[in-house]
Motif scaffolding. Sequence first.
Motif: not given
Length: 115
Positions: A46, A57-61, A63
């Motif tokens: 992922d 840009n970041y994965a929500d997990s 941030k």
Amino acid sequence: QVHLVESGGGLVQSGGSLRLSCAASGVIWKINSMAWYRQAPGWQRDMVAEITRGVPNYADSVKGRFTISRDNAKNTVFLQMNSLKPDDTAVYYCKVVDMKADTYWGRGTQVTVSS
């Protein structure tokens, strides 16, 4: 041939920090984006963070905990990881996409977070 070398992985306690680096070398067309992915055993690979033309840009997990940055002159991307959790344990891979849409992957670096 493009070669990506990741470094900075290791073992850290929960709440700790690590900084990953990925240096790209070889014949590289102009880089469009650089990114970090991760893959834990039994899970798919992922995206964690990416930076395209200076926009992150970041994965929500991750941030608020991880920060991606890039040194364009050295074709290097960094991932500063703070407040690490056991769920962050995985092999972290560097990915580079050039302006021709050619994609390159590093071999990965292990990050292990103990509870």
